[in-house]
Design an enzyme around this catalytic site. Structure first.
Site, mmCIF file in Angstrom:
data_model
loop_
_atom_site.group_PDB
_atom_site.id
_atom_site.type_symbol
_atom_site.label_atom_id
_atom_site.label_comp_id
_atom_site.label_asym_id
_atom_site.label_seq_id
_atom_site.Cartn_x
_atom_site.Cartn_y
_atom_site.Cartn_z
ATOM 1 N N ASN A 7 0.879 -1.174 0.000
ATOM 2 C CA ASN A 7 0.000 0.000 0.000
ATOM 3 C C ASN A 7 0.914 1.221 0.000
ATOM 4 O O ASN A 7 1.436 1.613 1.040
ATOM 5 C CB ASN A 7 -0.890 -0.040 1.240
ATOM 6 C CG ASN A 7 -1.865 1.124 1.298
ATOM 7 O OD1 ASN A 7 -1.803 2.044 0.470
ATOM 8 N ND2 ASN A 7 -2.753 1.089 2.264
ATOM 9 N N GLY A 213 -11.595 7.745 8.275
ATOM 10 C CA GLY A 213 -12.506 7.957 7.160
ATOM 11 C C GLY A 213 -13.631 6.952 7.331
ATOM 12 O O GLY A 213 -13.381 5.830 7.757
ATOM 13 N N ARG A 242 -12.911 15.215 8.057
ATOM 14 C CA ARG A 242 -13.639 15.565 6.816
ATOM 15 C C ARG A 242 -15.096 15.897 7.125
ATOM 16 O O ARG A 242 -15.716 15.227 7.953
ATOM 17 C CB ARG A 242 -13.584 14.395 5.836
ATOM 18 C CG ARG A 242 -12.253 14.269 5.123
ATOM 19 C CD ARG A 242 -12.189 13.004 4.299
ATOM 20 N NE ARG A 242 -11.247 12.055 4.861
ATOM 21 C CZ ARG A 242 -11.115 10.794 4.481
ATOM 22 N NH1 ARG A 242 -11.860 10.315 3.512
ATOM 23 N NH2 ARG A 242 -10.226 10.010 5.053
HETATM 24 P P1 ADP Z 1 -8.246 4.714 9.189
HETATM 25 O O1 ADP Z 1 -9.478 5.247 8.523
HETATM 26 O O2 ADP Z 1 -7.152 5.732 9.308
HETATM 27 O O3 ADP Z 1 -7.793 3.355 8.698
HETATM 28 P P2 ADP Z 1 -9.006 3.292 11.592
HETATM 29 O O4 ADP Z 1 -9.954 2.354 10.956
HETATM 30 O O5 ADP Z 1 -7.749 2.764 12.168
HETATM 31 O O6 ADP Z 1 -8.690 4.542 10.699
HETATM 32 O O7 ADP Z 1 -9.821 4.048 12.771
HETATM 33 C C1 ADP Z 1 -9.238 5.022 13.546
HETATM 34 C C2 ADP Z 1 -10.283 5.522 14.523
HETATM 35 O O8 ADP Z 1 -10.670 4.429 15.383
HETATM 36 C C3 ADP Z 1 -9.772 6.636 15.437
HETATM 37 O O9 ADP Z 1 -10.677 7.715 15.444
HETATM 38 C C4 ADP Z 1 -9.772 5.978 16.787
HETATM 39 O O10 ADP Z 1 -10.117 6.883 17.779
HETATM 40 C C5 ADP Z 1 -10.858 4.938 16.672
HETATM 41 N N1 ADP Z 1 -10.711 3.950 17.746
HETATM 42 C C6 ADP Z 1 -9.742 3.057 17.938
HETATM 43 N N2 ADP Z 1 -9.942 2.412 19.117
HETATM 44 C C7 ADP Z 1 -11.063 2.924 19.674
HETATM 45 C C8 ADP Z 1 -11.791 2.696 20.875
HETATM 46 N N3 ADP Z 1 -11.406 1.800 21.754
HETATM 47 N N4 ADP Z 1 -12.908 3.429 21.096
HETATM 48 C C9 ADP Z 1 -13.311 4.359 20.209
HETATM 49 N N5 ADP Z 1 -12.664 4.623 19.070
HETATM 50 C C10 ADP Z 1 -11.564 3.927 18.793
#
Ligand code: ADP
Length: 397
Positions: A7, A213, A242
């Site tokens: 990626n 996202g 966003r």
């Molecule tokens: P991306 O779109 O960058 O791939 P991810 O799917 O990794 O993002 O999601 C990131 C989001 O997930 C962040 O906003 C983070 O706060 C949220 N997140 C991760 N763990 C938790 C949790 N335990 N509770 C709430 N939100 C969470």
């Protein structure tokens, strides 16, 4: 089959080496600051983790070389020679209308990818660089496959993908809804069918990919029939930074009032809006939850707006498909936040969605989080885009 999944971003390159026979991750890591000062990480089960700064990586080619070097390293490697890698799968952000499924890359495909650059000027050039770097380092004999974020959504009907603009903007300029996160939506849909023990072709699913996202997709009989992201990944529900959907009239009003250029306006919409913009606290849902618990009203409002928007799309997509068998939650927020899942799904009992608070108190593993007698099932399914890319790659290679 051993497949290397790549990626590539403009200055970064994420990688995973997977064995598609047993779906095992053999090694994974990240090259960052390519062209600047090169940072390299590498993790493999039972091996020493590498976290190195100042690794010479003037271009993506050196980054690929560093990855291959680590994979075949005598002490910490996981394969004895580069020849063990039978294929490379690349995540490509935009396939336009040209690619409705993954493809084996050849000269024609490369030319078509170049044509898609105007649709994703920040992402596609990096993906193309990644493909060229792999070919330069690994040679032409190793098959390379492109897996597109947009491909899964190419099954949408015209009524879902056409914008109500003069039709020539679609015909001449390719302005239409494309949708993104397709690899993730496709993967969780397949897993949902397996969890429910029913053929995907017989299921109406609503998949909620909620991360930094976010996008929601209506999947009827295994095919995407509508999705919230649009011509770009800026559309749909409010996200980390966003805005999601808004009245286009706001752009003119704010640009005039604050003497902003289009580039400045787009920067606000992409990087300063969403739950960050509303809360003024953070784009990270963990920070927002903590702030809301301490009484921060704008953090609470941002979370409310997010959940309300996702809820509305669940209703809309059930209407679009004439029913729904299961709602899926995936990605960072969807997999980890019991509170957000609950807030989104509560109030939907009228359409047969009944959450089980105890079952829902779980993180990051495949679980049915609705009650056993809920007519519509609610599923938590951790996404795995790398595995999906590897499986598509193995099939085509
Ligand atoms: P991306 O779109 O960058 O791939 P991810 O799917 O990794 O993002 O999601 C990131 C989001 O997930 C962040 O906003 C983070 O706060 C949220 N997140 C991760 N763990 C938790 C949790 N335990 N509770 C709430 N939100 C969470």
């Amino acid at each position: 089959m051993k497949v290397l999944v790549i990626n590539a971003g403009s200055s970064s390159l994420k990688y995973q080496l997977l064995d598609t026979d047993n779906q095992e991750v053999l090694a994974k890591g990240l090259c960052e600051r390519i062209g600047i000062d090169g940072k390299f990480t590498y993790k493999a089960p039972g091996k020493e983790t590498i976290d190195a700064a100042d690794v010479a990586m003037p271009t993506h080619s050196e980054a690929i070389q560093a990855v291959l070097g680590a994979l075949v390293d005598e002490k910490n490697g996981v394969i004895s020679s580069m020849k063990e890698i039978e294929a490379v799968g690349h995540r490509v952000v935009h396939g336009g209308e040209t690619f409705a499924c993954s493809v084996k890359i050849d000269e024609k495909v490369m030319a078509a990818l170049e044509e898609c650059i105007p649709l994703a000027p920040l992402h596609n050039p990096a993906n193309i660089t990644g493909i060229k770097a792999c070919e330069a380092v690994m040679g032409k004999d190793v098959p390379q496959v492109g897996v597109f974020d947009t491909a899964f959504h190419q099954t949408m009907p015209a009524k879902a993908y056409t914008y109500a603009l003069p039709y020539e903007y679609y015909e001449q300029d390719k302005v239409r809804r494309y949708g993104f996160h397709g690899t993730s939506h496709k993967y969780v849909a397949q897993r949902a069918a397996a969890m429910l023990g029913k053929p995907l072709e017989e299921l109406k699913l609503i998949s909620c990919h909620l991360g930094n996202g976010s996008s929601i997709t209506a999947i009827d009989g295994g095919k995407s029939v509508d999705t919230t992201m649009g011509f770009t990944p800026l559309a749909g529900v409010p996200m980390g930074t966003r805005s999601g959907d808004l009245d286009a009239g706001i752009l003119e009003y704010l640009m005039n009032k604050h003497n902003m250029s289009m580039a400045e306006m787009m920067n606000v919409l992409n990087k300063k809006s969403g739950v960050l913009g509303v809360s003024g606290v953070s784009s990270d849902f963990r920070d927002l939850t903590a702030a809301a618990e301490q009484g921060n009203e704008r953090a609470a409002l941002a979370l409310d707006m997010f959940c309300y928007s996702v809820k509305k799309y669940i209703g809309a997509y059930a209407a679009a498909m004439g029913g729904v068998d299961a709602v899926i939650f995936t990605a960072g927020v969807g997999e980890n936040s019991a509170a957000e899942r609950m807030s989104i799904a509560s109030g939907l009992e009228f359409m047969g969605i009944h959450m089980d608070p105890e079952a829902n108190n779980v993180r990051g593993k495949e679980t049915v989080v609705s009650t056993p007698d809920s007519p519509v099932k609610v599923l938590l399914i951790p996404t795995n885009e790398e595995l999906m890319i590897a499986l598509d790659t193995a099939e085509l290679a």
